[in-house]
Design a protein around this motif. Sequence first.
Motif, PDB file in Angstrom:
ATOM      1  N   GLU A 112      16.862  69.478  38.796  1.00 12.97           N
ATOM      2  CA  GLU A 112      16.516  70.436  37.749  1.00 12.97           C
ATOM      3  C   GLU A 112      16.925  71.850  38.161  1.00 12.97           C
ATOM      4  OE1 GLU A 112      15.524  69.450  34.935  1.00 12.97           O
ATOM      5  OE2 GLU A 112      14.389  67.587  35.151  1.00 12.97           O
TER       6      GLU A 112
ATOM      7  N   SER B   1      18.385  77.126  31.723  1.00 18.27           N
ATOM      8  CA  SER B   1      17.163  77.608  32.377  1.00 18.27           C
ATOM      9  C   SER B   1      17.346  78.920  33.118  1.00 18.27           C
ATOM     10  CB  SER B   1      16.628  76.552  33.348  1.00 18.27           C
ATOM     11  OG  SER B   1      17.592  76.237  34.332  1.00 18.27           O
TER      12      SER B   1
ATOM     13  N   GLU C 200      18.466  72.575  32.873  1.00 14.40           N
ATOM     14  CA  GLU C 200      17.247  71.849  33.191  1.00 14.40           C
ATOM     15  C   GLU C 200      16.937  70.934  32.009  1.00 14.40           C
ATOM     16  OE1 GLU C 200      12.675  73.008  34.647  1.00 14.40           O
ATOM     17  OE2 GLU C 200      14.192  74.556  34.332  1.00 14.40           O
TER      18      GLU C 200
ATOM     19  N   TRP D 199      11.522  71.798  31.756  1.00 14.11           N
ATOM     20  CA  TRP D 199      11.341  73.222  31.430  1.00 14.11           C
ATOM     21  C   TRP D 199      10.039  73.426  30.663  1.00 14.11           C
ATOM     22  CZ3 TRP D 199      10.642  76.497  27.357  1.00 14.11           C
ATOM     23  CH2 TRP D 199      10.877  77.863  27.594  1.00 14.11           C
TER      24      TRP D 199
END
Length: 224
Positions: free
Chosen positions: A119, A157, A178, A183
């Motif tokens: 991520e 992100s 992400e 998120w």
Amino acid sequence: MVEYKVKTYEEAIKVIEELGLLPLASLIPEYPSLNSLTLQENWHSDTEFDPWIWRTKFSSDGVAGYGKFIKKKSILVSRQLLPYVKKVLGSNELVEERYFSGSISREANSIYEIISQEEGIDTRALRAKAGLKEKEKKKVFENALLDLQGSMDIVISGIQEKKNIDGEKNGWSSTSFETYDSWASRNKIANIDCSREDAKKYLIAHFSNVCSNESLTRFEKIFR
């Protein structure tokens, strides 16, 4: 409709919260965009008044969801509206299920898998890990990212600055991605328990209060 003018990041946050959805550039008739609300000379000025810097700051600060969610264009969506927009634009099927049913490409499925394992991975690393670093595969990579953003499986992100071995900024910054679920969870945005139709009604009711009839007609088509 209110005539907004924005100079500071804090003022932009208030507009996003009031409107619920703000495109970066003109997209919806008679409806504002971040570009239309701000002074052109502030863009790419590398100052605190630079909306180009704000666009990823909104996301990294958890102020708004950010990505190419509508018509392959960059959109900011407020925390309040984001779960409803996700319910309407997103899919009930998992990415892997859509891949096996032929709805998305092998590359999109692979890219989603990589993002879910790392991520916040930046574009350069993502493209390399997906095996799409060659020049002739750039379009395939970009289309896969667009597909995943259009279904709101992933969001932008933030950005990662490219640095040299001494830790100094060296070259263009790189967009980070992400999964939506990561998120939203990290920023304490809960999923909503309602049908797609009810989410759509909620959005139309919201936009009927903040935009013109022509803008509302376009929103109705987008959320159809």
